[in-house]
Write a protein that holds these residues in place. Structure first.
Motif, PDB file in Angstrom:
ATOM      1  N   LYS A   3       0.838  -1.196   0.000  1.00  0.00           N
ATOM      2  CA  LYS A   3       0.000   0.000   0.000  1.00  0.00           C
ATOM      3  C   LYS A   3       0.876   1.249   0.000  1.00  0.00           C
ATOM      4  CE  LYS A   3      -3.861  -1.945   2.568  1.00  0.00           C
ATOM      5  NZ  LYS A   3      -4.726  -1.801   3.749  1.00  0.00           N
ATOM      6  N   CYS A  97       7.992   6.983  -5.252  1.00  0.00           N
ATOM      7  CA  CYS A  97       7.260   8.089  -5.862  1.00  0.00           C
ATOM      8  C   CYS A  97       8.190   8.828  -6.826  1.00  0.00           C
ATOM      9  CB  CYS A  97       6.785   9.042  -4.759  1.00  0.00           C
ATOM     10  SG  CYS A  97       6.005  10.545  -5.341  1.00  0.00           S
ATOM     11  N   ARG A 112       1.573   2.380 -11.852  1.00  0.00           N
ATOM     12  CA  ARG A 112       0.425   2.143 -10.967  1.00  0.00           C
ATOM     13  C   ARG A 112       0.293   0.663 -10.630  1.00  0.00           C
ATOM     14  NH1 ARG A 112      -4.857   2.448 -13.740  1.00  0.00           N
ATOM     15  NH2 ARG A 112      -4.444   0.254 -13.963  1.00  0.00           N
ATOM     16  N   GLY A 115       2.741  -0.236  -7.782  1.00  0.00           N
ATOM     17  CA  GLY A 115       2.765   0.502  -6.520  1.00  0.00           C
ATOM     18  C   GLY A 115       3.614   1.749  -6.512  1.00  0.00           C
ATOM     19  N   LEU A 117       3.902   5.614  -7.139  1.00  0.00           N
ATOM     20  CA  LEU A 117       3.087   6.815  -7.276  1.00  0.00           C
ATOM     21  C   LEU A 117       3.774   7.801  -8.201  1.00  0.00           C
ATOM     22  CD1 LEU A 117       0.750   8.736  -6.460  1.00  0.00           C
ATOM     23  CD2 LEU A 117       2.158   9.410  -4.489  1.00  0.00           C
ATOM     24  N   ASP A 166      -6.372   5.660  -9.708  1.00  0.00           N
ATOM     25  CA  ASP A 166      -4.974   5.370  -9.351  1.00  0.00           C
ATOM     26  C   ASP A 166      -4.777   5.539  -7.848  1.00  0.00           C
ATOM     27  OD1 ASP A 166      -4.485   5.006 -12.031  1.00  0.00           O
ATOM     28  OD2 ASP A 166      -3.243   6.798 -12.278  1.00  0.00           O
ATOM     29  N   LEU A 170      -3.614   2.529  -5.274  1.00  0.00           N
ATOM     30  CA  LEU A 170      -2.380   2.641  -4.496  1.00  0.00           C
ATOM     31  C   LEU A 170      -2.657   2.620  -2.997  1.00  0.00           C
ATOM     32  CD1 LEU A 170      -0.564   5.265  -6.708  1.00  0.00           C
ATOM     33  CD2 LEU A 170       0.152   2.900  -6.358  1.00  0.00           C
TER      34      LEU A 170
END
Length: 194
Positions: A3, A97, A112, A115, A117, A166, A170
């Motif tokens: 997550k 990210c 996506r 995982g 971002l 999205d 996530l």
């Protein structure tokens, strides 16, 4: 898939436009069928000299950024071929990210699903972020997907928007199989009715 709710990590500035997927992970390292170990080849040509030694001037080889979890790139990041290995190499290295003005379309879909971002911000904001990160000597940055904010070491907060689907995927840590399994009851009912 892990997550993504909130990440606090060192952000590495990468002020290069049009970084294609071959720069992210060269094709010769795509023989692997798993994601494990691809991080060591992330930005292979930029990180290492021909003899295999590290290039001291590359951002991810600097002591403060060796464990970067956020990358602040330039426009058209991850353009080019459709290799999912690019997302795999970034996440295996520890990048959670990537912030940039724009991304390659296929890469965005692969990110996506893995995982990772992606945050789209205007060129000027990304440029300022890269400068702020260097000025703060790579102090950790917080990316909060729930609140859709980036908090800099100075305390400044920058809002961002992400596609709602999205964001949900996530936040819940759902890959494509996980998304399908959320409908397992309906699938079973359909199969039993047929």
């Amino acid at each position: 898939m892990e997550k993504f709710v909130r990440v606090t990590a060192v952000a590495a500035p990468l002020p290069l436009a049009n970084v294609d997927t071959d720069m992210i992970i060269p094709a010769r390292f795509m023989k692997a069928l798993t994601r494990d170990g691809l991080g060591k080849h992330l930005f292979q040509e930029l990180r290492y000299a021909g003899d295999g030694s590290e290039r001291a001037d590359f951002i991810l080889n600097r002591p403060a950024c060796r464990r970067a979890g956020i990358l602040v790139a330039d426009r058209n990041f991850a353009c080019g071929s459709s290799r999912e290995h690019a997302a795999w190499a970034l996440t295996d290295f520890g990048i959670r990210c990537v912030i940039a003005p724009s991304f390659g379309d296929i890469f965005a879909s692969n990110a996506r699903k893995n995982g990772l971002l992606l945050i789209r911000l205007p060129d000027a904001v990304c440029e300022r972020l890269r400068s702020e990160i260097e000025l703060s000597q790579y102090a950790p940055v917080e990316v909060d997907l729930e609140a859709q904010t980036i908090r800099l070491a100075s305390g400044e907060t920058i809002a961002f928007a992400v596609d709602p689907d999205d964001r949900r995927v996530l936040l819940e840590g759902l890959d494509d199989i996980g998304r399908t399994l959320r409908h397992a009851g309906a699938i079973t009912r359909f199969e039993e009715a047929g």
